[in-house]
Design a protein around this motif. Structure first.
Motif, mmCIF file in Angstrom:
data_model
loop_
_atom_site.group_PDB
_atom_site.id
_atom_site.type_symbol
_atom_site.label_atom_id
_atom_site.label_comp_id
_atom_site.label_asym_id
_atom_site.label_seq_id
_atom_site.Cartn_x
_atom_site.Cartn_y
_atom_site.Cartn_z
ATOM 1 N N GLY A 8 0.924 -1.285 0.233
ATOM 2 C CA GLY A 8 0.123 0.012 -0.013
ATOM 3 C C GLY A 8 1.144 1.410 0.129
ATOM 4 N N GLY A 9 0.922 2.103 -1.008
ATOM 5 C CA GLY A 9 1.386 3.599 -1.123
ATOM 6 C C GLY A 9 0.763 4.883 -1.037
ATOM 7 N N GLY A 10 -0.114 4.520 0.574
ATOM 8 C CA GLY A 10 -0.882 5.379 0.894
ATOM 9 C C GLY A 10 -0.122 5.897 2.424
ATOM 10 N N ASN A 42 -1.313 1.609 -7.552
ATOM 11 C CA ASN A 42 -1.945 2.802 -8.332
ATOM 12 C C ASN A 42 0.352 3.239 -9.147
ATOM 13 O OD1 ASN A 42 -4.278 2.654 -9.306
ATOM 14 N ND2 ASN A 42 -3.848 3.730 -6.847
ATOM 15 N N VAL A 49 -9.615 13.398 -1.082
ATOM 16 C CA VAL A 49 -10.129 14.091 -2.180
ATOM 17 C C VAL A 49 -10.964 14.833 -1.187
ATOM 18 C CG1 VAL A 49 -11.623 15.086 -3.542
ATOM 19 C CG2 VAL A 49 -9.904 13.262 -4.263
ATOM 20 N N ARG A 50 -11.229 16.175 -0.823
ATOM 21 C CA ARG A 50 -11.351 17.065 0.235
ATOM 22 C C ARG A 50 -12.856 17.936 -0.220
ATOM 23 N NH1 ARG A 50 -7.570 14.210 2.504
ATOM 24 N NH2 ARG A 50 -7.138 14.929 4.687
ATOM 25 N N GLY A 77 1.608 -3.487 -8.721
ATOM 26 C CA GLY A 77 0.518 -4.735 -8.581
ATOM 27 C C GLY A 77 -0.311 -4.812 -7.718
ATOM 28 N N GLU A 78 -1.206 -5.392 -8.057
ATOM 29 C CA GLU A 78 -2.065 -6.395 -6.718
ATOM 30 C C GLU A 78 -1.764 -7.055 -5.615
ATOM 31 O OE1 GLU A 78 -4.874 -3.793 -7.339
ATOM 32 O OE2 GLU A 78 -6.352 -5.268 -5.650
ATOM 33 N N ALA A 79 -1.867 -6.737 -4.427
ATOM 34 C CA ALA A 79 -1.640 -7.524 -3.732
ATOM 35 C C ALA A 79 -2.956 -8.802 -3.408
ATOM 36 C CB ALA A 79 -1.293 -7.178 -1.954
ATOM 37 N N ALA A 108 -0.208 -2.500 4.218
ATOM 38 C CA ALA A 108 -0.670 -1.157 5.239
ATOM 39 C C ALA A 108 -2.103 -1.090 3.537
ATOM 40 C CB ALA A 108 0.347 0.214 4.674
ATOM 41 N N LEU A 109 -3.117 -1.538 3.454
ATOM 42 C CA LEU A 109 -3.761 -1.085 1.981
ATOM 43 C C LEU A 109 -4.670 -0.868 2.766
ATOM 44 C CD1 LEU A 109 -3.455 -5.031 1.371
ATOM 45 C CD2 LEU A 109 -1.885 -3.010 0.445
ATOM 46 N N SER A 111 -8.422 1.411 3.696
ATOM 47 C CA SER A 111 -9.819 1.227 4.198
ATOM 48 C C SER A 111 -10.707 1.442 2.778
ATOM 49 C CB SER A 111 -10.687 2.029 5.118
ATOM 50 O OG SER A 111 -10.464 2.330 5.357
ATOM 51 N N ARG A 112 -11.883 1.069 3.224
ATOM 52 C CA ARG A 112 -12.807 1.025 1.661
ATOM 53 C C ARG A 112 -13.784 1.342 2.513
ATOM 54 N NH1 ARG A 112 -9.017 1.346 -0.861
ATOM 55 N NH2 ARG A 112 -7.848 0.154 -1.498
ATOM 56 N N ILE A 128 -16.411 9.575 -3.188
ATOM 57 C CA ILE A 128 -14.888 9.833 -2.813
ATOM 58 C C ILE A 128 -14.126 9.254 -2.119
ATOM 59 C CG2 ILE A 128 -16.168 12.257 -3.297
ATOM 60 C CD1 ILE A 128 -15.059 12.488 -0.282
ATOM 61 N N HIS A 209 -9.526 -3.337 4.490
ATOM 62 C CA HIS A 209 -9.349 -3.830 3.059
ATOM 63 C C HIS A 209 -9.802 -5.159 3.532
ATOM 64 C CE1 HIS A 209 -7.001 -5.250 -0.271
ATOM 65 N NE2 HIS A 209 -7.266 -4.312 -0.439
ATOM 66 N N GLY A 243 -2.343 1.878 9.869
ATOM 67 C CA GLY A 243 -2.775 2.966 8.737
ATOM 68 C C GLY A 243 -4.555 2.960 9.223
HETATM 69 C C1 LIG Z 1 -12.443 13.458 2.327
HETATM 70 C C2 LIG Z 1 -11.438 12.762 3.425
HETATM 71 C C3 LIG Z 1 -11.174 13.589 3.972
HETATM 72 C C4 LIG Z 1 -10.228 13.158 4.988
HETATM 73 N N1 LIG Z 1 -9.562 14.294 5.986
HETATM 74 C C5 LIG Z 1 -8.655 14.257 6.733
HETATM 75 C C6 LIG Z 1 -7.771 14.707 7.336
HETATM 76 O O1 LIG Z 1 -7.585 15.828 6.941
HETATM 77 N N2 LIG Z 1 -6.652 14.371 8.076
HETATM 78 C C7 LIG Z 1 -6.587 13.228 8.271
HETATM 79 O O2 LIG Z 1 -5.568 13.201 9.044
HETATM 80 N N3 LIG Z 1 -7.368 12.566 8.004
HETATM 81 C C8 LIG Z 1 -7.856 12.950 6.796
HETATM 82 N N4 LIG Z 1 -9.062 11.565 6.395
HETATM 83 C C9 LIG Z 1 -8.536 10.072 6.110
HETATM 84 C C10 LIG Z 1 -7.021 9.791 6.395
HETATM 85 O O3 LIG Z 1 -7.090 9.610 4.771
HETATM 86 C C11 LIG Z 1 -6.869 8.242 5.801
HETATM 87 O O4 LIG Z 1 -7.229 7.829 7.349
HETATM 88 C C12 LIG Z 1 -5.936 7.945 4.946
HETATM 89 O O5 LIG Z 1 -5.842 7.711 4.018
HETATM 90 C C13 LIG Z 1 -5.658 6.231 5.641
HETATM 91 O O6 LIG Z 1 -4.028 6.183 5.049
HETATM 92 P P1 LIG Z 1 -4.334 4.616 4.636
HETATM 93 O O7 LIG Z 1 -2.630 3.956 3.967
HETATM 94 O O8 LIG Z 1 -4.474 3.570 5.768
HETATM 95 O O9 LIG Z 1 -5.149 4.111 3.296
HETATM 96 P P2 LIG Z 1 -5.438 4.467 1.805
HETATM 97 O O10 LIG Z 1 -5.129 5.757 1.777
HETATM 98 O O11 LIG Z 1 -6.313 3.716 1.478
HETATM 99 O O12 LIG Z 1 -3.786 3.783 1.288
HETATM 100 C C14 LIG Z 1 -3.912 2.296 0.965
HETATM 101 C C15 LIG Z 1 -3.629 2.124 -0.751
HETATM 102 O O13 LIG Z 1 -3.248 0.888 -0.915
HETATM 103 C C16 LIG Z 1 -3.038 0.636 -2.413
HETATM 104 N N5 LIG Z 1 -4.111 -0.736 -2.208
HETATM 105 C C17 LIG Z 1 -5.151 -1.570 -1.789
HETATM 106 N N6 LIG Z 1 -5.045 -2.732 -1.757
HETATM 107 C C18 LIG Z 1 -4.295 -3.177 -3.043
HETATM 108 C C19 LIG Z 1 -3.844 -4.033 -3.364
HETATM 109 N N7 LIG Z 1 -4.590 -5.359 -3.149
HETATM 110 N N8 LIG Z 1 -2.769 -4.280 -4.613
HETATM 111 C C20 LIG Z 1 -1.541 -3.253 -3.915
HETATM 112 N N9 LIG Z 1 -2.470 -1.487 -3.638
HETATM 113 C C21 LIG Z 1 -3.347 -1.488 -3.345
HETATM 114 C C22 LIG Z 1 -4.283 1.902 -2.198
HETATM 115 O O14 LIG Z 1 -4.114 2.239 -3.897
HETATM 116 C C23 LIG Z 1 -4.043 3.003 -1.650
HETATM 117 O O15 LIG Z 1 -2.706 3.570 -1.859
HETATM 118 C C24 LIG Z 1 -9.960 11.750 5.644
HETATM 119 C C25 LIG Z 1 -10.328 10.554 4.804
HETATM 120 C C26 LIG Z 1 -11.132 11.379 3.348
HETATM 121 C C27 LIG Z 1 -11.854 9.914 3.014
#
Ligand SMILES: Cc1cc2nc3c(=O)[nH]c(=O)nc-3n(C[C@H](O)[C@H](O)[C@H](O)COP(=O)(O)OP(=O)(O)OC[C@H]3O[C@@H](n4cnc5c(N)ncnc54)[C@H](O)[C@@H]3O)c2cc1C
Length: 243
Positions: A8-10, A42, A49-50, A77-79, A108-109, A111-112, A128, A209, A243
């Motif tokens: 995961g690249g979040g 990706n 997106v806000r 790629g897709e895990a 670190a994949l 949530s959905r 969004i 996830h 995450g």
């Molecule tokens: C509208 C909105 C506003 C927000 N505003 C704020 C804010 O102001 N401040 C704040 O702290 N938080 C905010 N959040 C929450 C914050 O964005 C999330 O907590 C954060 O994005 C979570 O990060 P993450 O790395 O855990 O997951 P994600 O950002 O979901 O990253 C997961 C990554 O894994 C990749 N992935 C998923 N499945 C696979 C797979 N099978 N194989 C390969 N890659 C995969 C995805 O493409 C994605 O890039 C907001 C959320 C939303 C929806």
């Protein structure tokens, strides 16, 4: 050579990979001894997106611009599966399944958005949750002929304070009733009433996830994995979740 794999690249995955690379650099350990590899479907890191962004492309950051300079290897790629006993991740890359061995794994994949099986929601509901989802909504809004009317549907657990704030902004709020169906002209509620809307945006809750379900160890009702104070997945050696 040992390998740290980050899925995961979040926000969580990116910081895990960059943090690992920085620590290895501080310790004088080169990629010949420990390699950090990030797997992401990706080519970009997506900033959620806000809804005030005019140019949605500004919400994406090409992963190569942040990972290449610090020596993190990237696999697009897709895990698809994790075998914690054999310490192997299966990745679908350009249509081919490859196995990636790891010594340490950071899960670190993210949530959905949870979309319950409400008739019409899949077809007519916008979201969004992802960059692609936000793009679709933006295109739809721009395509509306008149000033767009956004039907904001809130779950029954919406808090009064949010309702008050929205009321002050002139947004009508309905609480305490469930959505029965979504169609091209709005929402039908379970009490028999309707909310007419040219746009329905579904924002009613998240789930962890799905791949996490295959991992050993406890999960909560949203599918979130239980970790200790060091983000180690309880009972699974060399596996971290963030995450
Ligand atoms: C509208 C909105 C506003 C927000 N505003 C704020 C804010 O102001 N401040 C704040 O702290 N938080 C905010 N959040 C929450 C914050 O964005 C999330 O907590 C954060 O994005 C979570 O990060 P993450 O790395 O855990 O997951 P994600 O950002 O979901 O990253 C997961 C990554 O894994 C990749 N992935 C998923 N499945 C696979 C797979 N099978 N194989 C390969 N890659 C995969 C995805 O493409 C994605 O890039 C907001 C959320 C939303 C929806």
């Amino acid at each position: 050579m040992k390998r740290i794999v980050v899925l995961g690249g979040g926000f969580a995955g990116l910081w895990s990979a960059i943090g690992a690379a920085r620590r290895l650099d501080e310790e004088g350990i080169g990629p010949d001894r420990v390699r950090v590899t990030l797997v992401e479907r990706n080519d970009f890191h997506a900033i959620r997106v806000r809804n005030y962004e005019d140019d949605l492309d500004a919400t994406t950051v090409p992963l190569s611009t942040v990972l290449d300079p610090v020596g993190v290897e990237r696999i697009r790629g897709e895990a698809t599966a994790i075998d914690a006993d054999r310490r192997i991740v299966q990745v679908r890359r350009e249509g081919e399944e490859v196995e990636l061995r790891y010594d340490r794994l950071v899960y670190a994949l993210g949530s959905r958005l949870w979309r319950p099986p409400i008739p019409g929601l899949g077809e007519h509901g916008f979201d969004i949750d992802t960059y692609e989802g936000a793009k679709r909504l933006q295109a739809h809004l721009r395509g509306l002929a008149a000033t767009p009317v956004i039907g904001s549907v809130m779950g029954e657990e919406a808090r009064a304070v949010i309702a008050e704030a929205l009321d002050a902004l002139g947004v009508k709020v309905r609480t305490g009733v469930r959505v029965a169906a979504v169609d091209s002209e709005g929402v039908a509620l379970e009490d028999g009433s309707r909310i007419d809307a040219s746009t329905v945006v579904w924002c009613a809750g998240m789930r962890a996830h799905a791949l996490g379900a295959s991992l050993p160890g406890a999960k909560d009702e949203l599918g979130r994995i239980e970790v200790d104070a060091f983000m180690r997945v309880r009972g699974v050696p060399d596996l971290f979740a963030a995450g």
